[in-house]
Scaffold this active site. Structure first.
Site, PDB file in Angstrom:
ATOM      1  N   LYS A  24       6.868   8.971  11.609  1.00 19.96           N
ATOM      2  CA  LYS A  24       7.381   7.603  11.818  1.00 19.96           C
ATOM      3  C   LYS A  24       8.082   7.457  13.170  1.00 19.96           C
ATOM      4  CE  LYS A  24       8.173   5.055   7.702  1.00 19.96           C
ATOM      5  NZ  LYS A  24       9.159   4.461   6.779  1.00 19.96           N
ATOM      6  N   ARG A  82      10.806  -3.293  -4.065  1.00 25.80           N
ATOM      7  CA  ARG A  82      11.056  -4.673  -3.635  1.00 25.80           C
ATOM      8  C   ARG A  82       9.933  -5.616  -4.068  1.00 25.80           C
ATOM      9  NH1 ARG A  82      11.219  -2.914   2.336  1.00 25.80           N
ATOM     10  NH2 ARG A  82       9.620  -1.650   1.339  1.00 25.80           N
ATOM     11  N   HIS A  86      19.091  -0.465   1.130  1.00 22.74           N
ATOM     12  CA  HIS A  86      19.280   0.916   0.677  1.00 22.74           C
ATOM     13  C   HIS A  86      20.634   1.054  -0.034  1.00 22.74           C
ATOM     14  CE1 HIS A  86      16.546   1.915   4.305  1.00 22.74           C
ATOM     15  NE2 HIS A  86      15.828   2.163   3.228  1.00 22.74           N
ATOM     16  N   SER A 140      13.664  -1.274   7.243  1.00 23.18           N
ATOM     17  CA  SER A 140      14.271  -0.762   8.476  1.00 23.18           C
ATOM     18  C   SER A 140      13.482  -1.245   9.695  1.00 23.18           C
ATOM     19  CB  SER A 140      14.310   0.767   8.433  1.00 23.18           C
ATOM     20  OG  SER A 140      15.098   1.183   7.341  1.00 23.18           O
TER      21      SER A 140
HETATM   22  N1  COA Z   1      15.820  -1.855   0.505  1.00 26.40           N
HETATM   23  C1  COA Z   1      15.504  -1.973   1.797  1.00 26.40           C
HETATM   24  N2  COA Z   1      14.478  -1.341   2.359  1.00 26.40           N
HETATM   25  C2  COA Z   1      13.759  -0.532   1.594  1.00 26.40           C
HETATM   26  C3  COA Z   1      14.028  -0.357   0.237  1.00 26.40           C
HETATM   27  C4  COA Z   1      15.114  -1.066  -0.309  1.00 26.40           C
HETATM   28  N3  COA Z   1      15.462  -0.967  -1.587  1.00 26.40           N
HETATM   29  N4  COA Z   1      13.117   0.491  -0.263  1.00 26.40           N
HETATM   30  C5  COA Z   1      12.316   0.828   0.745  1.00 26.40           C
HETATM   31  N5  COA Z   1      12.703   0.210   1.874  1.00 26.40           N
HETATM   32  C6  COA Z   1      12.064   0.229   3.189  1.00 26.40           C
HETATM   33  C7  COA Z   1      12.393   1.433   3.992  1.00 26.40           C
HETATM   34  O1  COA Z   1      13.468   1.126   4.872  1.00 26.40           O
HETATM   35  C8  COA Z   1      11.127   1.645   4.751  1.00 26.40           C
HETATM   36  O2  COA Z   1      11.129   0.808   5.866  1.00 26.40           O
HETATM   37  P1  COA Z   1      10.368   1.229   7.186  1.00 26.40           P
HETATM   38  O3  COA Z   1       8.958   1.598   6.795  1.00 26.40           O
HETATM   39  O4  COA Z   1      10.498   0.025   7.959  1.00 26.40           O
HETATM   40  O5  COA Z   1      11.130   2.409   7.710  1.00 26.40           O
HETATM   41  C9  COA Z   1      10.024   1.098   3.892  1.00 26.40           C
HETATM   42  O6  COA Z   1      10.664   0.284   2.963  1.00 26.40           O
HETATM   43  C10 COA Z   1       9.244   2.142   3.204  1.00 26.40           C
HETATM   44  O7  COA Z   1      10.159   2.873   2.450  1.00 26.40           O
HETATM   45  P2  COA Z   1       9.821   4.316   1.937  1.00 26.40           P
HETATM   46  O8  COA Z   1       8.560   4.335   1.238  1.00 26.40           O
HETATM   47  O9  COA Z   1      11.052   4.759   1.235  1.00 26.40           O
HETATM   48  O10 COA Z   1       9.553   5.110   3.221  1.00 26.40           O
HETATM   49  P3  COA Z   1      10.515   6.018   3.858  1.00 26.40           P
HETATM   50  O11 COA Z   1       9.899   6.385   5.137  1.00 26.40           O
HETATM   51  O12 COA Z   1      11.866   5.424   3.950  1.00 26.40           O
HETATM   52  O13 COA Z   1      10.599   7.307   2.865  1.00 26.40           O
HETATM   53  C11 COA Z   1       9.821   9.408   1.992  1.00 26.40           C
HETATM   54  C12 COA Z   1       9.457   8.002   2.456  1.00 26.40           C
HETATM   55  C13 COA Z   1      10.749  10.082   2.979  1.00 26.40           C
HETATM   56  C14 COA Z   1      10.527   9.362   0.667  1.00 26.40           C
HETATM   57  C15 COA Z   1       8.498  10.161   1.848  1.00 26.40           C
HETATM   58  O14 COA Z   1       7.768  10.016   3.018  1.00 26.40           O
HETATM   59  C16 COA Z   1       8.704  11.616   1.583  1.00 26.40           C
HETATM   60  O15 COA Z   1       8.934  12.018   0.464  1.00 26.40           O
HETATM   61  N6  COA Z   1       8.607  12.441   2.659  1.00 26.40           N
HETATM   62  C17 COA Z   1       8.732  13.875   2.559  1.00 26.40           C
HETATM   63  C18 COA Z   1       7.352  14.526   2.640  1.00 26.40           C
HETATM   64  C19 COA Z   1       6.675  14.468   1.303  1.00 26.40           C
HETATM   65  O16 COA Z   1       7.105  15.036   0.332  1.00 26.40           O
HETATM   66  N7  COA Z   1       5.539  13.757   1.281  1.00 26.40           N
HETATM   67  C20 COA Z   1       4.772  13.582   0.078  1.00 26.40           C
HETATM   68  C21 COA Z   1       5.365  12.508  -0.791  1.00 26.40           C
HETATM   69  S1  COA Z   1       4.218  12.127  -2.069  1.00 26.40           S
END
Ligand code: COA
Length: 157
Positions: A41, A90, A17, A128
């Site tokens: 989550k 990624r 991140h 994560s």
């Molecule tokens: N480096 C390291 N890890 C990364 C990364 C990077 N560059 N990019 C993504 N990841 C990891 C994250 O840590 C996460 O790991 P985890 O699943 O083990 O926690 C995983 O990849 C998935 O990442 P992401 O898709 O970003 O999920 P998220 O839970 O971190 O975030 C939100 C998702 C919060 C952006 C999304 O759910 C959201 O917008 N929520 C609000 C509600 C909403 O509007 N929903 C409709 C969206 S269409």
């Protein structure tokens, strides 16, 4: 002033991140880092703790703001007058998912666009969940997270 928004669950924030945040900070005047409550989550660290962790890990950056949020990301962006989302990619699997997210967010908020940054190679295997899993089994996570986050993971394991 051009502002971007980087949302995620950040449970916890990893070096992957941070790589995206630092690169976004070099491109935009300001970057809002927005940890989502993400109740589905069942985060290990509560939202307040995740905000504090991000502030600590990003203290060397002077053009960030950390704001926790719940609800729709598209609405949160509108409420903060931001029309650029930054996301890290990624793998090709991430790319498919990010395309969907970007399209849904744009249909919910037509001025909201998404910029995808390819993760740096050395960070492309981190998530994560994987970091938490390694810490849970007593593994060394110091390559993946800030030392204070590693300590917090160990303390709670
Ligand atoms: N480096 C390291 N890890 C990364 C990364 C990077 N560059 N990019 C993504 N990841 C990891 C994250 O840590 C996460 O790991 P985890 O699943 O083990 O926690 C995983 O990849 C998935 O990442 P992401 O898709 O970003 O999920 P998220 O839970 O971190 O975030 C939100 C998702 C919060 C952006 C999304 O759910 C959201 O917008 N929520 C609000 C509600 C909403 O509007 N929903 C409709 C969206 S269409």
């Amino acid at each position: 002033m051009k502002t971007a928004l980087f949302a995620g669950t950040f449970d916890p924030i990893t070096n992957g991140h941070l790589d995206i945040i630092e690169r976004a900070c070099a491109m935009f005047d300001k970057v809002i880092i927005a940890p989502a409550s993400s109740p589905s989550k069942q985060p290990r660290f509560n939202l307040e703790r995740r905000v504090q962790q991000i502030q600590l890990v990003c203290q060397h950056l002077d053009n960030i703001e950390v704001i926790g949020f719940s609800g729709l990301l598209a609405q949160f962006a509108a409420d903060n007058n931001v029309n650029v989302l930054v996301r890290g990619v990624r793998t090709t699997m991430d790319y498919e998912y990010e395309m969907q997210l970007a399209q849904v967010n744009r249909s919910l908020n037509p001025v909201l666009d998404t910029i995808l940054l390819p993760a740096s190679q050395q960070q492309s295997a981190i998530s994560s969940t994987i970091v938490k899993e390694v810490a849970l089994h007593g593994g060394d996570v110091s390559k993946f997270v800030h030392p204070e986050i590693a300590k917090a993971l160990t303390a709670k394991s």
